[in-house]
Design an enzyme around this catalytic site. Structure first.
Site, PDB file in Angstrom:
ATOM      1  CG  HIS A 193      -1.924   0.028  -4.267  1.00 35.92           C
ATOM      2  ND1 HIS A 193      -2.587  -0.915  -5.018  1.00 35.92           N
ATOM      3  CD2 HIS A 193      -2.862   0.552  -3.424  1.00 35.92           C
ATOM      4  CE1 HIS A 193      -3.854  -0.977  -4.657  1.00 35.92           C
ATOM      5  NE2 HIS A 193      -4.049  -0.092  -3.698  1.00 35.92           N
TER       6      HIS A 193
ATOM      7  CG  ASP B 163      -8.202  -0.840  -4.060  1.00 41.21           C
ATOM      8  OD1 ASP B 163      -6.964  -0.793  -4.180  1.00 41.21           O
ATOM      9  OD2 ASP B 163      -8.779  -0.762  -2.958  1.00 41.21           O
TER      10      ASP B 163
ATOM     11  CG  ASN C   5      -2.832  -5.704  -7.966  1.00 43.49           C
ATOM     12  OD1 ASN C   5      -2.714  -5.624  -6.758  1.00 43.49           O
ATOM     13  ND2 ASN C   5      -2.684  -4.648  -8.748  1.00 43.49           N
TER      14      ASN C   5
ATOM     15  CG  ASP D 136      -4.722   2.284  -0.050  1.00 37.15           C
ATOM     16  OD1 ASP D 136      -5.527   2.198   0.900  1.00 37.15           O
ATOM     17  OD2 ASP D 136      -4.657   1.435  -0.956  1.00 37.15           O
TER      18      ASP D 136
ATOM     19  CG  PHE E 235      -7.817 -12.488  -4.093  1.00 33.24           C
ATOM     20  CD1 PHE E 235      -8.777 -11.717  -3.452  1.00 33.24           C
ATOM     21  CD2 PHE E 235      -6.899 -11.855  -4.906  1.00 33.24           C
ATOM     22  CE1 PHE E 235      -8.827 -10.343  -3.633  1.00 33.24           C
ATOM     23  CE2 PHE E 235      -6.937 -10.485  -5.098  1.00 33.24           C
ATOM     24  CZ  PHE E 235      -7.899  -9.732  -4.463  1.00 33.24           C
TER      25      PHE E 235
ATOM     26  CG  HIS F 198      -1.979  -1.090   1.121  1.00 33.28           C
ATOM     27  ND1 HIS F 198      -1.877  -2.285   1.806  1.00 33.28           N
ATOM     28  CD2 HIS F 198      -3.128  -1.164   0.414  1.00 33.28           C
ATOM     29  CE1 HIS F 198      -2.926  -3.046   1.532  1.00 33.28           C
ATOM     30  NE2 HIS F 198      -3.696  -2.387   0.690  1.00 33.28           N
TER      31      HIS F 198
END
Length: 747
Positions: free
Chosen positions: A405, A559, A562, A442, A613, A401
């Site tokens: 990012h 967000d 990835n 973030d 995930f 973070h």
């Protein structure tokens, strides 16, 4: 027919129970779960699940055992194809909706506020997420089906509706059409509720009495089902909460399946449950040290984390570098930035070439690309001063973070805003809000989760009352920095524009709290499916709620983007998030706290965590987004599936245990993590902690690895400093796998 359905479900359930008892404790759980991710061959029209399946879902929510499902053969393919129509060209006011009297030069004016929903045509046999499984699917053993078979394959040939409110609307539409047919009222002038697709006409005079009675009976059953659904809707809850509760219940079942199959599956399940479901936990707060006590005596009169920095003194409009920062490799940087409008920009390379200023460079480039400096009269030196100050407030020692990012999320949001389906949909002010929110979302992240801050009784948790602690802090810091010298990039906005922008940014950043994920997903899917059922395929987006909902989900997708990036980038992000998790786990171990799921470097399965995930979080979200902007996100979904398959292929195969071990594994199943999801916000279950600790104490997991950081510095981080002899012997018998860095969810 009812008896046959019950027999099938009964036999399936028996087969499932037998298979579960026969599976090995350390067998790969995701290979068994693959048949549940059914492959959609084509999507041509909207379709309701059969009434029997919907009744099974309803029965699952009721305690009365006498509620017997009523199967039906009622023809359900009566809903309209998604047609392409003109979007509304009127302007949009964030507070008051459309405004006919707005000047075309007003930056709040939108050239078109309608989002056209396209029909989903054939696309390369892509798997669907668990959201498209019926309740009856859960009674089938994953071991009893081949990879290419699916009981739902016939159902999923069309665009299946899964959100309860959209199902109710579609069912009522079916009832209306059948009523008109049964009563010979079909000759009336068509209304907006008339079917807009080719439905076989039914004439009372041409059908037999038996068929007529059958259709009438089944129509009544449809109406009964609608009434049952509406009776469960409480006045204080929104209709989208029906979908949220349903999705949470389905995810709960998926995670329970996963946790029963292996120790590592249990750990992944616990992580997903704790991170992405809005659950409250009772925790034992450790006694603070004397140093912490002295620190907490200071009043909370200021926003913590804000540092005094001076960037403006050396900046003037005449000496601003081409990309906002000084670099000796400007030409190489320019070459990399040619891909700023493409998905998969190599943001790590941008960081190297810009002297670790990727956020400043990418934000400056996007503002120039979109002409936002001119539109909102932002002085370029003020923009650079603010961006450098903001970037300095991201922690360079936080692995994931950090400013890289933030730059990645900004660029991903920029690309999503440019998708053809969203062309001319959002105003310049809304675009500015989404990009600014991505940049600050973030800032000043300490590298630990919200739950860690709550568990340690931190000052931030006290300040924000344990509610979206970090997200509130990011917002406070991001807006506070605007007050620094020559940092107010919004100085030339009108008061109304500034208020509107602030409201949107707050709503977007608060939605990046990962515990709100299921609610966001349910809201978006309900909105998309409802519009498909009730309109000709255009989301008008003529009110603030709908528009901010799309923007919230857009930044949320960015967000969690990835796993949708090229594998080389994805693996780097995975390394980084795992490094950050392990650092938090070390801090928890030092404090004598219970180690959070996936944060124990001695007992973590990186590959399985990524597969889980993707299956339970990323894929359902991007699948829904792809529905919204179809066909613009198909390449993204293809990359996501390819990356999922790569991580699946790297999961090491554990040897089959001896019979004694197998029996011991069966006995240990009762100690597995149990997911008891309570759907009401006021009474969430917290039973995970006690049972989850059993797993964390076992450090003999063979899935621990060495994380190979593929950054510019290429360092190697040992995850297991001391490995037991049994685990070493087990790993030597398998091919060595290097787990690169990659994306995992924002905590």
């Amino acid at each position: 027919m009812e008896r046959d359905t019950c027999d099938v479900l009964s036999r399936s359930k028996s087969a499932s129970e037998e298979t579960l008892h026969s599976c090995n404790e350390e067998e790969d759980p995701f290979r068994g779960m693959e048949p549940y991710l059914v492959r959609r061959l084509s999507s041509r029209s909207i379709q309701l699940p059969p009434l029997a399946f919907r009744q099974l879902e309803q029965a699952d929510l009721r305690s009365e055992s006498e509620n017997i499902p009523r199967p039906t053969s009622l023809p359900l393919k009566i809903l309209p194809l998604i047609a392409v129509t003109s979007a509304d060209s009127s302007g949009f006011d964030v507070d008051n909706g459309t405004s006919a009297g707005r000047s075309p030069l007003d930056p709040m004016t939108s050239p078109g506020s309608g989002l056209i929903l396209q029909a989903n045509f054939v696309h390369s046999q892509r798997r669907e997420s668990f959201l498209y499984r019926s309740d009856s699917d859960y009674d089938l053993s994953p071991k009893s089906m081949s990879r290419n078979s699916s009981i739902a394959s016939d159902i999923h040939g069309d665009d299946l509706i899964v959100t309860p409110f959209a199902q109710v609307l579609a069912s009522l539409r079916t009832v209306r059409n059948n009523f008109a047919a049964l009563t010979n009222l079909q000759d009336r002038a068509p209304s907006k509720r008339s079917p807009m697709c080719n439905q076989p006409s039914i004439n009372k005079a041409t059908i037999t009495e038996e068929a007529y009675q059958k259709l009438a009976s089944e129509t009544l059953e449809e109406l009964d089902w609608c009434l049952d659904q509406l009776e469960t809707l409480q006045t204080r809850h929104s209709v989208s909460e029906m979908a949220s509760n349903k999705f949470k219940r389905m995810l709960n079942r998926e995670l329970t399946h996963l946790s029963e199959m292996s120790r590592s599956g249990n750990q992944v399940s616990e992580y997903i449950s704790n991170t992405f479901l809005d659950k409250q936990h009772e925790v034992e707060i450790p006694s603070p040290t004397q140093k912490e006590k002295e620190k907490k005596k200071r009043p909370m009169s200021q926003i913590s984390g804000v540092k005094k920095l001076m960037h403006s003194s050396s900046l003037t409009n005449s000496c601003i570098p081409r990309f906002g920062v000084k670099t000796e490799q400007e030409d190489v940087l320019a070459k990399e930035l040619e891909d700023v409008n493409k998905w998969g920009l190599h943001v790590f390379r941008i960081a190297e070439l810009s002297g670790n200023r990727p956020l400043t460079v990418i934000m400056h480039t996007i503002f120039q690309e979109r002409d936002l400096l001119k539109t909102f009269k932002i002085p370029v030196d003020t923009l650079i001063t603010y961006l450098m100050t903001l970037e300095d407030h991201y922690h360079a020692d936080v692995a994931y973070h950090n400013n890289i990012h933030a730059a990645d999320v900004v660029q991903s949001t920029h690309v999503l805003l440019s998708t053809p389906a969203l062309e001319a949909v959002f105003t310049d002010l809304e675009i500015l809000a989404a990009i600014f929110a991505s940049a600050i979302h973030d800032v000043d992240h300490p590298g630990v989760s919200n739950q860690f801050l709550i568990n340690t009784n931190s000052e931030l948790a006290l300040m924000y009352n344990d509610s979206s602690v970090l997200e509130n802090h990011h917002l406070a810091v991001g807006f506070k920095l605007l007050q620094e010298e020559n940092c107010d990039i919004f100085q030339n906005l009108t008061k109304k524009q500034r208020q509107s922008l602030r409201k949107m940014v707050i709503d977007i950043v608060l939605a990046t709290d990962m515990s709100k994920h299921m609610n966001l997903l349910a809201d978006l899917k309900t909105m998309v499916e409802t519009k498909k059922v009730t309109s000709s395929g255009v989301l008008l987006l003529d009110n603030y709620s709908d528009r901010i909902q799309v923007l919230q989900n857009m930044v949320h997708c960015a967000d969690l983007s990835n796993p949708t990036k090229p594998l080389q980038l994805y693996r780097q992000w995975t390394d980084r998030i795992m490094e950050e998790f392990f650092r938090q786990g070390d801090r928890e171990r030092e404090r004598g706290m219970e180690i959070s799921p996936m944060c124990d470097k001695h007992n973590a399965s990186v590959e399985k965590s990524q597969v889980g995930f993707i299956d339970y979080i990323v894929h359902p979200l991007w699948e829904t987004w792809a529905d919204l902007v179809h066909p613009d996100a198909q390449d993204i979904l293809d990359t996501l599936e390819d990356n999922r398959e790569w991580y699946q292929s790297t999961i090491p195969q554990s040897p089959s245990p001896a019979p004694d071990d197998q029996e011991e594994g069966r006995q240990g199943q009762t100690e597995k993590f149990q997911f008891e999801l309570t759907l009401e916000e006021d009474c969430e279950s917290d039973t995970e902690k006690d049972s989850g600790s059993q797993v964390e104490e076992d450090t003999s997991c063979s899935d621990s690895k060495t994380l190979c950081t593929q950054d510019s510095e290429s360092t190697e981080i040992p995850l297991d400093e001391q490995v037991e002899e049994e685990a070493v012997a087990e790993e030597e018998s398998q091919p060595e796998t290097c787990v690169p860095d990659d994306c995992c969810p924002d905590t």
